[in-house]
Design a protein around this motif. Structure first.
Motif, mmCIF file in Angstrom:
data_model
loop_
_atom_site.group_PDB
_atom_site.id
_atom_site.type_symbol
_atom_site.label_atom_id
_atom_site.label_comp_id
_atom_site.label_asym_id
_atom_site.label_seq_id
_atom_site.Cartn_x
_atom_site.Cartn_y
_atom_site.Cartn_z
ATOM 1 N N LYS A 93 2.601 -31.542 -16.110
ATOM 2 C CA LYS A 93 1.911 -30.660 -17.051
ATOM 3 C C LYS A 93 2.344 -29.210 -16.838
ATOM 4 C CE LYS A 93 -2.689 -29.698 -18.880
ATOM 5 N NZ LYS A 93 -4.120 -30.021 -18.810
ATOM 6 N N GLU A 94 2.387 -28.771 -15.577
ATOM 7 C CA GLU A 94 2.784 -27.386 -15.297
ATOM 8 C C GLU A 94 4.249 -27.140 -15.661
ATOM 9 O OE1 GLU A 94 0.763 -25.115 -14.872
ATOM 10 O OE2 GLU A 94 -1.039 -26.153 -14.203
ATOM 11 N N ILE A 95 5.100 -28.140 -15.409
ATOM 12 C CA ILE A 95 6.522 -28.003 -15.772
ATOM 13 C C ILE A 95 6.653 -27.852 -17.291
ATOM 14 C CG2 ILE A 95 8.748 -29.243 -15.856
ATOM 15 C CD1 ILE A 95 7.935 -30.400 -13.033
ATOM 16 N N SER A 96 5.847 -28.616 -18.035
ATOM 17 C CA SER A 96 5.910 -28.534 -19.505
ATOM 18 C C SER A 96 5.480 -27.154 -20.001
ATOM 19 C CB SER A 96 5.023 -29.616 -20.141
ATOM 20 O OG SER A 96 3.663 -29.212 -20.117
ATOM 21 N N ARG A 97 4.734 -26.426 -19.160
ATOM 22 C CA ARG A 97 4.304 -25.066 -19.520
ATOM 23 C C ARG A 97 5.245 -24.009 -18.967
ATOM 24 N NH1 ARG A 97 -2.204 -25.464 -18.398
ATOM 25 N NH2 ARG A 97 -2.710 -26.491 -20.351
ATOM 26 N N GLY A 98 6.368 -24.462 -18.401
ATOM 27 C CA GLY A 98 7.391 -23.511 -17.952
ATOM 28 C C GLY A 98 7.290 -23.107 -16.491
ATOM 29 N N LYS A 99 6.397 -23.738 -15.732
ATOM 30 C CA LYS A 99 6.294 -23.398 -14.308
ATOM 31 C C LYS A 99 7.446 -24.045 -13.532
ATOM 32 C CE LYS A 99 2.203 -21.287 -14.220
ATOM 33 N NZ LYS A 99 2.205 -19.924 -14.693
ATOM 34 N N LYS A 100 7.863 -23.369 -12.464
ATOM 35 C CA LYS A 100 8.923 -23.913 -11.605
ATOM 36 C C LYS A 100 8.271 -24.663 -10.439
ATOM 37 C CE LYS A 100 13.481 -21.874 -11.524
ATOM 38 N NZ LYS A 100 13.771 -22.572 -12.723
ATOM 39 N N VAL A 101 8.641 -25.933 -10.313
ATOM 40 C CA VAL A 101 7.996 -26.808 -9.330
ATOM 41 C C VAL A 101 9.043 -27.438 -8.421
ATOM 42 C CG1 VAL A 101 6.664 -28.953 -9.097
ATOM 43 C CG2 VAL A 101 6.072 -27.321 -10.901
ATOM 44 N N GLY A 102 8.739 -27.529 -7.131
ATOM 45 C CA GLY A 102 9.631 -28.199 -6.184
ATOM 46 C C GLY A 102 8.855 -29.224 -5.375
ATOM 47 N N ILE A 103 9.597 -30.173 -4.775
ATOM 48 C CA ILE A 103 8.968 -31.192 -3.916
ATOM 49 C C ILE A 103 9.638 -31.160 -2.546
ATOM 50 C CG2 ILE A 103 8.525 -33.663 -3.557
ATOM 51 C CD1 ILE A 103 8.539 -34.054 -6.577
ATOM 52 N N LEU A 104 8.825 -31.189 -1.503
ATOM 53 C CA LEU A 104 9.325 -31.265 -0.129
ATOM 54 C C LEU A 104 8.767 -32.531 0.505
ATOM 55 C CD1 LEU A 104 10.767 -29.832 2.287
ATOM 56 C CD2 LEU A 104 8.522 -28.875 2.871
ATOM 57 N N ASP A 105 9.663 -33.411 0.963
ATOM 58 C CA ASP A 105 9.226 -34.614 1.682
ATOM 59 C C ASP A 105 9.384 -34.342 3.180
ATOM 60 O OD1 ASP A 105 8.879 -36.201 -0.741
ATOM 61 O OD2 ASP A 105 11.066 -36.199 -0.867
ATOM 62 N N LEU A 106 8.364 -34.684 3.961
ATOM 63 C CA LEU A 106 8.440 -34.411 5.401
ATOM 64 C C LEU A 106 9.266 -35.463 6.138
ATOM 65 C CD1 LEU A 106 4.778 -33.270 6.235
ATOM 66 C CD2 LEU A 106 6.742 -31.885 5.512
ATOM 67 N N THR A 107 9.183 -36.722 5.696
ATOM 68 C CA THR A 107 9.956 -37.801 6.349
ATOM 69 C C THR A 107 10.716 -38.580 5.280
ATOM 70 O OG1 THR A 107 8.413 -39.665 6.107
ATOM 71 C CG2 THR A 107 7.942 -38.098 7.906
ATOM 72 N N ARG A 108 11.594 -39.471 5.742
ATOM 73 C CA ARG A 108 12.328 -40.316 4.797
ATOM 74 C C ARG A 108 11.593 -41.633 4.542
ATOM 75 N NH1 ARG A 108 18.050 -41.346 6.706
ATOM 76 N NH2 ARG A 108 18.682 -41.299 4.518
ATOM 77 N N GLY A 109 10.411 -41.787 5.136
ATOM 78 C CA GLY A 109 9.651 -43.031 4.942
ATOM 79 C C GLY A 109 10.360 -44.225 5.560
ATOM 80 N N GLU A 110 11.087 -43.951 6.674
ATOM 81 C CA GLU A 110 11.927 -45.011 7.257
ATOM 82 C C GLU A 110 11.144 -46.157 7.887
ATOM 83 O OE1 GLU A 110 11.864 -41.825 8.192
ATOM 84 O OE2 GLU A 110 11.804 -41.620 10.377
ATOM 85 N N LEU A 111 9.845 -45.974 8.130
ATOM 86 C CA LEU A 111 9.048 -47.066 8.709
ATOM 87 C C LEU A 111 8.402 -47.937 7.636
ATOM 88 C CD1 LEU A 111 7.218 -45.422 11.771
ATOM 89 C CD2 LEU A 111 9.411 -46.627 11.706
ATOM 90 N N GLY A 112 8.588 -47.594 6.386
ATOM 91 C CA GLY A 112 8.001 -48.378 5.288
ATOM 92 C C GLY A 112 8.457 -49.834 5.371
ATOM 93 N N THR A 113 7.508 -50.754 5.125
ATOM 94 C CA THR A 113 7.809 -52.182 5.253
ATOM 95 C C THR A 113 8.888 -52.615 4.254
ATOM 96 O OG1 THR A 113 5.515 -52.488 5.903
ATOM 97 C CG2 THR A 113 6.713 -54.473 5.240
#
Ligand SMILES: [Zn+2]
Length: 238
Positions: free
Chosen positions: A25-45
């Motif tokens: 929703k915010e991106i559609s209104r022109g806001k700049k958004v980023g995502i930061l992942d802390l891990t690669r989820g390597e322990l996921g089953t």
């Protein structure tokens, strides 16, 4: 690049599952958004770190975020210590987000509560100018986001703030479906997990719909805060 919002997740897919309709929703209104992942989820089953990396990149493209990075902390074992705080502070000072969205304060997966506290602490510390950090050979300026919101994920926590995301659930579900290895897939030969059931997949929509029902909109996403949310006037809330 300066961001309006940085959404942080302990694992790739936390952000998509919990607050991606708000981001869309915010991106559609022109806001700049980023995502930061802390891990690669390597322990996921299910799946592998490599598969999840590709899925995370696909989801980022679907949402239209301006950046997505991974700090490669140790899945399941990272701690809220100086070294990890400094890595997050460097990202905050590089992208200067006005708002940070991060994991639920309390959740089923132990990394979520841990990540919530780690990110909130880093947001505070990032504003202290005597903490020196270097990026690309240059010393960075202090930066503190204006507020931190904890998105709600597995547990049905009672939200402090609710965002109307009507019209953005299709985009959210498309970004969740990018994680083909993790969620409901009748054909999959991978072991079943709490998040691979059809009920879990459906819950993403029915929980948003139920939260929407409570605030008289079609769909909503909820957040918790550490600090009171203030408005200029009560009329901003009607
Ligand atoms: Zn997670």
């Amino acid at each position: 690049m300066k961001l309006d919002i940085l959404a942080v997740g302990s694992h790739p897919d936390d952000v998509e599952l919990s607050c991606s309709a708000t981001l869309a929703k915010e991106i559609s209104r022109g806001k700049k958004v980023g995502i930061l992942d802390l891990t690669r989820g390597e322990l996921g089953t299910r799946g592998t770190a490599e598969i999840r990396e590709k899925e995370a990149a696909d989801a980022a493209k679907i949402l239209g975020v301006s950046m997505r990075e991974n700090l490669e902390f140790s899945d399941g074992f990272f701690t809220n210590n100086v070294a990890h705080q400094l890595e997050i502070i460097k990202v905050l000072r590089r992208y200067k987000p006005e708002l940070v969205l991060c994991n639920a304060i309390d959740d089923r997966h132990i990394d979520h509560g841990k990540g919530a506290k780690l990110v909130a602490d880093a947001c505070f510390l990032s504003g202290l100018r005597k903490i020196e950090t270097i990026f690309n050979g240059n010393s960075q300026h202090a930066w503190r986001p204006k507020n931190v919101f904890h998105y709600i994920q597995w547990k049905n926590l009672t939200p402090d703030v609710v965002v109307d995301v009507t019209g953005f659930m299709d985009k959210k579900m498309e970004s969740v479906k990018a994680y083909r290895s993790q969620f409901w897939d009748e054909e999959s030969k991978e072991p079943e997990t709490p998040i691979s059931s059809s009920n879990f997949f459906d819950s993403i929509t029915y929980r948003a719909r139920d939260l929407g029902r409570l605030v008289n909109v079609e769909y909503a996403e909820g957040f918790n805060v550490n600090r009171h949310v203030a408005v200029d006037s009560l009329f901003d809330l009607i």
